[in-house]
Design a protein around this motif. Structure first.
Motif, mmCIF file in Angstrom:
data_model
loop_
_atom_site.group_PDB
_atom_site.id
_atom_site.type_symbol
_atom_site.label_atom_id
_atom_site.label_comp_id
_atom_site.label_asym_id
_atom_site.label_seq_id
_atom_site.Cartn_x
_atom_site.Cartn_y
_atom_site.Cartn_z
ATOM 1 N N ARG A 8 0.440 1.778 8.704
ATOM 2 C CA ARG A 8 1.010 1.039 7.577
ATOM 3 C C ARG A 8 2.337 1.696 7.183
ATOM 4 O O ARG A 8 2.502 2.240 6.090
ATOM 5 N N TYR A 13 5.596 -3.991 7.470
ATOM 6 C CA TYR A 13 5.762 -5.091 6.525
ATOM 7 C C TYR A 13 6.569 -6.247 7.106
ATOM 8 O O TYR A 13 6.481 -7.372 6.626
ATOM 9 N N PRO A 35 -3.430 2.713 2.534
ATOM 10 C CA PRO A 35 -2.155 2.893 1.831
ATOM 11 C C PRO A 35 -1.771 4.367 1.754
ATOM 12 O O PRO A 35 -2.615 5.258 1.795
ATOM 13 N N THR A 36 -0.470 4.608 1.641
ATOM 14 C CA THR A 36 0.046 5.973 1.626
ATOM 15 C C THR A 36 -0.456 6.749 0.411
ATOM 16 O O THR A 36 -0.454 6.232 -0.710
ATOM 17 N N THR A 37 -0.867 7.989 0.654
ATOM 18 C CA THR A 37 -1.264 8.907 -0.409
ATOM 19 C C THR A 37 -0.484 10.209 -0.237
ATOM 20 O O THR A 37 0.160 10.425 0.790
ATOM 21 N N HIS A 62 0.308 8.223 8.822
ATOM 22 C CA HIS A 62 -0.533 7.047 9.069
ATOM 23 C C HIS A 62 -1.137 7.088 10.472
ATOM 24 O O HIS A 62 -2.277 6.648 10.673
ATOM 25 N N PRO A 166 3.824 -7.443 0.495
ATOM 26 C CA PRO A 166 2.453 -7.124 0.061
ATOM 27 C C PRO A 166 1.694 -8.334 -0.460
ATOM 28 O O PRO A 166 0.475 -8.446 -0.258
ATOM 29 N N GLN A 179 -7.061 -1.189 -0.900
ATOM 30 C CA GLN A 179 -5.973 -2.154 -0.999
ATOM 31 C C GLN A 179 -6.262 -3.140 -2.116
ATOM 32 O O GLN A 179 -7.252 -3.869 -2.071
ATOM 33 N N TYR A 208 8.333 -1.175 -0.484
ATOM 34 C CA TYR A 208 6.968 -1.612 -0.760
ATOM 35 C C TYR A 208 5.917 -0.523 -0.552
ATOM 36 O O TYR A 208 4.723 -0.819 -0.597
ATOM 37 N N ASP A 209 6.346 0.695 -0.337
ATOM 38 C CA ASP A 209 5.409 1.803 -0.281
ATOM 39 C C ASP A 209 5.322 2.410 -1.676
ATOM 40 O O ASP A 209 6.232 3.104 -2.125
ATOM 41 N N ASP A 210 4.235 2.147 -2.383
ATOM 42 C CA ASP A 210 4.120 2.576 -3.780
ATOM 43 C C ASP A 210 4.154 4.088 -3.932
ATOM 44 O O ASP A 210 4.540 4.594 -4.994
ATOM 45 N N ARG A 215 5.606 3.318 -7.465
ATOM 46 C CA ARG A 215 5.252 1.994 -8.007
ATOM 47 C C ARG A 215 6.473 1.350 -8.693
ATOM 48 O O ARG A 215 6.400 0.884 -9.821
#
Length: 333
Positions: A8, A13, A35-37, A62, A166, A179, A208-210, A215
């Motif tokens: 991801r 995207y 999702p990215t952490t 990822h 997204p 998600q 779009y990577d929060d 965010r």
């Protein structure tokens, strides 16, 4: 059933519906990384040199997150999508970067896309990609046609319905753990006052990577801003804006920055926010074109350069100040 892992990150995207349709048409199962952490990004950053841009660090994270989840990890090398228009060097060598940085990750399934090599080489690259699943050229052609149709429908959906990736991908990723469906830009409740319109330009793998942007889009929405993105603009309009600002395209995906920025400045957006990753040479050149054009037309412009050290509080303070300035300018006529 062969499982194909899709990280991801980076071109996810732009092309995920096409990739998923292609592999599923060949009988494979597609698995997407979460999702990215912070933990995921740190794992990727630990595998590459410090000078590597943050999106590539996140992408490696990822890839590692897919370890044990798939038989292959799909890593394309997108060199050129238009004649004499080239991509960032990191994209050109992405499969080799992943193999070197993540030797303990899943085996890499790669494809090289370069239209400058001619249509025959492009077709052969697609057939080579399909060999782990089938040697039947008819089946590969059918999968390719279905994939292209899925991509066209995806792009048209975002343009016509004013959706972000997204939002458009939410039905495909609804089963992915962690998600959550994103809030729609078009369905935000109106306060009855004249809302500010803000163009958010940049590459989807950053915007779009929060985790990378803290965010950004939800925060702008909470400030009472209507967010406009490159995907909401028809491709022909992006190309026209590039021609006006730069003469012609020099970099792949230039429409996401120069095209969208020029289009929204001319369309009368109240302000423009340009988002780029620290250390990205092509983006720094393209974003400077947008900044100069916005100033020439009297439109406020805010440049946000992000890396893993970008603080959330400082970013939020800059956004609040910029939105407040936009509001005062608009009220003053």
């Amino acid at each position: 059933m062969t499982r194909i892992g899709v990280p991801r990150g980076l071109l996810f995207y732009q092309y995920f519906p096409m990739w998923r349709t292609f592999f599923e048409a060949l009988g494979a199962e597609v698995v997407v990384s979460p999702p990215t952490t912070r933990t995921l990004a740190a794992a990727g950053a630990s595998r590459v040199v410090a000078e590597t841009c943050m999106p590539v660090k996140v992408f490696c994270g990822h890839v590692l997150a897919l370890k044990g989840q798939c038989d292959y990890v799909f890593v394309p090398a997108i060199r050129s999508m238009m004649p004499r228009v080239f991509n960032c060097s990191k994209f050109l060598g992405l499969p080799d970067i992943v193999r070197a940085a993540c030797p303990d990750g899943p085996p890499v399934l790669e494809v090289g896309i370069d239209v400058n090599q001619g249509r025959r080489e492009l077709y052969q690259a697609i057939y080579r990609l399909a060999r782990p699943f089938t040697w039947n050229p008819v089946r590969v052609k059918e999968a390719t046609v279905r994939a292209l149709e899925a991509h066209r429908a995806y792009v048209e959906q975002m343009s016509q319905q004013h959706q972000t990736p997204p939002q458009a991908l939410a039905p495909l990723l609804s089963a992915t753990p962690g998600q959550e469906p994103p809030a729609s830009l078009a369905e935000r409740p109106s306060s009855g006052k004249s809302r500010l319109s803000l163009a958010l330009v940049g590459h989807p793998y950053v915007v779009y990577d929060d985790f990378m942007t803290h965010r950004l889009i939800p925060r702008l929405q909470d400030m009472g801003v209507d967010v406009l993105t490159p995907e909401m603009v028809p491709e022909a309009a992006l190309d026209a804006a590039i021609t006006k600002l730069d003469g012609r395209s020099y970099w792949t995906y230039e429409g996401e920055v120069v095209g969208a920025g020029g289009y929204y400045v001319d369309a009368g957006a109240d302000g423009v926010v340009g988002v780029l990753a620290f250390g990205c040479g092509p983006d720094s050149l393209m974003m400077d074109l947008v900044k100069r054009y916005a100033r020439e037309k009297g439109r406020p412009f805010l440049g946000l350069t992000l890396d893993e050290h970008t603080g959330e509080a400082g970013l939020l303070t800059r956004l609040e100040a910029f939105v407040d300035m936009m509001g005062r300018r608009k009220r003053a006529g």
